[in-house]
Motif scaffolding. Sequence first.
Motif, mmCIF file in Angstrom:
data_model
loop_
_atom_site.group_PDB
_atom_site.id
_atom_site.type_symbol
_atom_site.label_atom_id
_atom_site.label_comp_id
_atom_site.label_asym_id
_atom_site.label_seq_id
_atom_site.Cartn_x
_atom_site.Cartn_y
_atom_site.Cartn_z
ATOM 1 N N LEU A 16 1.035 -1.171 0.175
ATOM 2 C CA LEU A 16 -0.020 -0.202 -0.010
ATOM 3 C C LEU A 16 0.856 1.172 0.195
ATOM 4 O O LEU A 16 0.882 2.036 -0.842
ATOM 5 N N CYS A 56 2.586 2.135 -3.351
ATOM 6 C CA CYS A 56 1.606 2.898 -4.270
ATOM 7 C C CYS A 56 1.365 4.166 -3.742
ATOM 8 O O CYS A 56 1.265 4.956 -4.614
ATOM 9 N N MET A 57 1.335 4.393 -2.414
ATOM 10 C CA MET A 57 1.179 5.893 -2.007
ATOM 11 C C MET A 57 2.517 6.734 -2.426
ATOM 12 O O MET A 57 2.300 7.793 -2.765
ATOM 13 N N GLU A 97 -2.129 2.213 -9.392
ATOM 14 C CA GLU A 97 -3.260 1.562 -8.692
ATOM 15 C C GLU A 97 -2.958 -0.070 -8.623
ATOM 16 O O GLU A 97 -2.388 -0.504 -9.576
ATOM 17 N N LEU A 143 -5.221 2.015 7.206
ATOM 18 C CA LEU A 143 -6.348 2.361 5.917
ATOM 19 C C LEU A 143 -6.856 3.782 6.459
ATOM 20 O O LEU A 143 -7.033 4.635 5.165
ATOM 21 N N ALA A 192 -4.410 6.229 5.448
ATOM 22 C CA ALA A 192 -4.022 6.454 3.877
ATOM 23 C C ALA A 192 -5.074 7.259 3.187
ATOM 24 O O ALA A 192 -4.865 7.925 2.418
ATOM 25 N N ALA A 243 -5.404 8.856 -0.280
ATOM 26 C CA ALA A 243 -5.505 7.567 -1.167
ATOM 27 C C ALA A 243 -6.951 6.820 -1.347
ATOM 28 O O ALA A 243 -7.585 7.031 -0.345
ATOM 29 N N SER A 244 -7.137 6.356 -2.406
ATOM 30 C CA SER A 244 -8.432 5.826 -2.568
ATOM 31 C C SER A 244 -8.376 4.283 -2.323
ATOM 32 O O SER A 244 -7.496 3.399 -2.855
ATOM 33 N N CYS A 245 -8.980 3.560 -1.029
ATOM 34 C CA CYS A 245 -8.835 2.341 -0.769
ATOM 35 C C CYS A 245 -10.078 1.497 -0.675
ATOM 36 O O CYS A 245 -10.794 2.045 0.126
ATOM 37 N N VAL A 302 -6.393 -0.152 -4.276
ATOM 38 C CA VAL A 302 -5.805 1.100 -3.983
ATOM 39 C C VAL A 302 -5.469 1.821 -5.157
ATOM 40 O O VAL A 302 -4.898 1.484 -6.124
ATOM 41 N N GLN A 303 -5.862 3.141 -5.128
ATOM 42 C CA GLN A 303 -5.561 3.923 -6.286
ATOM 43 C C GLN A 303 -5.023 5.488 -5.714
ATOM 44 O O GLN A 303 -5.669 5.853 -4.789
#
Length: 421
Positions: A243, A246-247, A252, A267, A270, A275-277, A286-287
Amino acid sequence: MESIYIHGGIALQGQVRIQGSKNAVLPVLAATLLTEGTSIIGNCPRLTDVFYMQTLLESLGCQTVWEEGKLKINAKKAGEIHALSEMPEEAVKGMRSSIILLGALLGRTHEVRIEYPGGCVIGKRPIDLHLAALKKMNVEFEEKSFGLYAYTEGLCGAEITLPLPSVGATENLLLAAVKAKGTTIIRGAAREPEIKTLCDFLSLCGADITGAGSSTIIVRGVEHLAGVEFEVPGDRIVAGTYLCACMAAGGEVLLKEAPILQMQSVLETAIKMGASCQTTPEGLYVQVHDKLQAPRKLVTEPYPGFPTDMQSLFLTVLSLAEGSCLIEETIFENRFHTVPCLRDMGAKIVQTDARHVLIEGVEELQGVRAAAQELRGGAALVVAGAAAKGETIVDGCHFIERGYENICRDLRELGVRIYGV
Ligand code: UD1
């Protein structure tokens, strides 16, 4: 593998299956010593620490074998080998979890000779709480030149209040209590998911435990425990590592079989940062497409608070976020080993004392050659390398292999240009 080469600065894309949890499986493996049959541990991660534990179990008379990705342990003869036999020093010193053999061996053979355990260089990591609590269960200790000699004429249930919710001490007490005479009440117990997993395993074997996952655990001693088949849950820290990758680098990713319910505080942080989780049937999706916003403060705490194991990984992420953040490490002193390397990469970090750092996010990091000094800090440098422009080389990767089955393979599946030699 000693060094990892990363060509970073490319947004992540892909999916990876999260390995079984190191911190959950090690106490479960120790617990197999208390059974008189064969246990089959599925989703068992193939890691240095697991191999060390396997060596230790074999030195204590267990037969172990890997079959189709599962670790099979036959503990029938464990009682026959005298527990005073030399346990391989390299394995005991190599990982801190060897200390949980104390509770398990006291339950099985009533006598233990053990070197003082090793592990990461992240602070003092004392075992005074383990020893004080076990003394209440009728265990005597003697300091010897080789380390610690412990024996009991029979473990007795006791009421124990832990002054700190120590994960290791809670595990040791559970292992000592399941076959002790009478009832043990552990107050102030750690609530980490790994404690719940250990209790689930022991209960499946026939132990009588209530309150697992809460701060009061009640254990009624039983005579026998049987070997069972058990599946290890996914590793919340490994999922958190990817995660963070990606952050830090953007992109994604799908983290298949991530133990989302165990990752709530991470989460929440994040998501707060932007972050989109999303939870999907397959795992955590995760995006990260925009610059993340730093929270003002991040404090590590016992579960369900923000985990100390995720602290160095977020230190990397925060180095690239917008704004500044103060990290307070309340669990261990001396857990900011990556600060000099991150500074070399261009991060702006001021360490005010052993437990606080102030990070001011920068636009980008530059690749450098860096050396891992401990497990999670090493992974945090790899994550920094995945986000940094140019080439990063991380040396000392044996530390990383203590907790990650194959960090290069996993990150490659997420699109990182990375290989280990
Ligand atoms: C700790 C983490 C655990 C993490 C593991 C690996 C916490 C509460 N525990 O578990 O989540 O997975 O590291 O990095 O976050 N202490 C004593 N005396 C003792 C035992 C502990 O003073 O006998 C203190 C420690 O110095 C520390 C705190 O208690 O400040 C928590 O330690 P503990 O939970 O026992 O550490 P680990 O079991 O290694």
